[in-house]
Scaffold this motif. Sequence first.
Motif, PDB file in Angstrom:
ATOM      1  N   LEU A  73       2.102-110.927 -55.541  1.00  0.00           N
ATOM      2  CA  LEU A  73       2.975-111.687 -54.661  1.00  0.00           C
ATOM      3  C   LEU A  73       2.104-112.997 -54.244  1.00  0.00           C
ATOM      4  CD1 LEU A  73       4.874-109.191 -52.555  1.00  0.00           C
ATOM      5  CD2 LEU A  73       5.757-110.649 -54.564  1.00  0.00           C
ATOM      6  N   ARG A  74       0.898-112.697 -53.554  1.00  0.00           N
ATOM      7  CA  ARG A  74       0.003-113.978 -53.201  1.00  0.00           C
ATOM      8  C   ARG A  74      -0.274-114.684 -54.319  1.00  0.00           C
ATOM      9  NH1 ARG A  74      -3.764-109.982 -51.233  1.00  0.00           N
ATOM     10  NH2 ARG A  74      -2.975-109.203 -49.480  1.00  0.00           N
ATOM     11  N   THR A 115       1.114-120.082 -57.038  1.00  0.00           N
ATOM     12  CA  THR A 115       1.352-120.803 -57.849  1.00  0.00           C
ATOM     13  C   THR A 115       2.608-121.522 -57.483  1.00  0.00           C
ATOM     14  OG1 THR A 115       0.718-118.904 -59.331  1.00  0.00           O
ATOM     15  CG2 THR A 115       2.200-120.484 -60.334  1.00  0.00           C
ATOM     16  N   TYR A 116       3.547-121.063 -56.936  1.00  0.00           N
ATOM     17  CA  TYR A 116       4.519-121.755 -56.294  1.00  0.00           C
ATOM     18  C   TYR A 116       4.377-123.067 -55.550  1.00  0.00           C
ATOM     19  CZ  TYR A 116       9.074-123.042 -54.175  1.00  0.00           C
ATOM     20  OH  TYR A 116      10.144-123.685 -53.528  1.00  0.00           O
ATOM     21  N   ARG A 117       3.258-122.840 -54.799  1.00  0.00           N
ATOM     22  CA  ARG A 117       2.951-123.948 -53.728  1.00  0.00           C
ATOM     23  C   ARG A 117       2.242-125.119 -54.579  1.00  0.00           C
ATOM     24  NH1 ARG A 117       0.011-120.670 -50.696  1.00  0.00           N
ATOM     25  NH2 ARG A 117       1.414-119.324 -49.922  1.00  0.00           N
ATOM     26  N   LEU A 118       1.620-124.731 -55.494  1.00  0.00           N
ATOM     27  CA  LEU A 118       0.873-125.726 -56.493  1.00  0.00           C
ATOM     28  C   LEU A 118       1.907-126.440 -57.270  1.00  0.00           C
ATOM     29  CD1 LEU A 118      -2.189-123.783 -57.859  1.00  0.00           C
ATOM     30  CD2 LEU A 118      -2.288-125.906 -56.234  1.00  0.00           C
ATOM     31  N   ALA A 119       3.068-125.780 -57.811  1.00  0.00           N
ATOM     32  CA  ALA A 119       4.002-126.289 -58.642  1.00  0.00           C
ATOM     33  C   ALA A 119       4.762-127.114 -57.698  1.00  0.00           C
ATOM     34  CB  ALA A 119       4.968-125.285 -59.295  1.00  0.00           C
ATOM     35  N   LYS A 120       5.112-126.911 -56.209  1.00  0.00           N
ATOM     36  CA  LYS A 120       5.869-127.652 -55.437  1.00  0.00           C
ATOM     37  C   LYS A 120       5.036-128.955 -55.308  1.00  0.00           C
ATOM     38  CE  LYS A 120       8.496-127.482 -51.232  1.00  0.00           C
ATOM     39  NZ  LYS A 120       8.813-126.759 -50.069  1.00  0.00           N
ATOM     40  N   ALA A 121       3.702-128.932 -55.025  1.00  0.00           N
ATOM     41  CA  ALA A 121       3.050-129.944 -55.044  1.00  0.00           C
ATOM     42  C   ALA A 121       2.998-131.032 -55.825  1.00  0.00           C
ATOM     43  CB  ALA A 121       1.574-129.786 -54.416  1.00  0.00           C
ATOM     44  N   THR A 122       3.148-130.530 -57.016  1.00  0.00           N
ATOM     45  CA  THR A 122       3.013-131.739 -58.121  1.00  0.00           C
ATOM     46  C   THR A 122       4.411-132.070 -58.581  1.00  0.00           C
ATOM     47  OG1 THR A 122       3.111-129.800 -60.106  1.00  0.00           O
ATOM     48  CG2 THR A 122       1.060-130.579 -59.229  1.00  0.00           C
TER      49      THR A 122
END
Length: 62
Positions: free
Chosen positions: A17-18, A23-30
């Motif tokens: 889950l971490r 991964t979600y945080r990085l995708a959201k930033a890009t």
Amino acid sequence: MHPDTHLALHHIRAAHLRNEADTYRLAKATRHPRSLRTRLGWTLIEVGLRMATAPQPAAVIP
């Protein structure tokens, strides 16, 4: 289920889950520049459509 097995599965699931959250945080930033690009593209389309349509003559009220 043996407590040690349950704890090991819990640690594996928590790590998974971490990893997904990172991964979600990085995708959201890009994703942000793409959003700006999309908004700019739609704005250019709107301006082009306004320029392409013929202006309607104003109605004359006697």
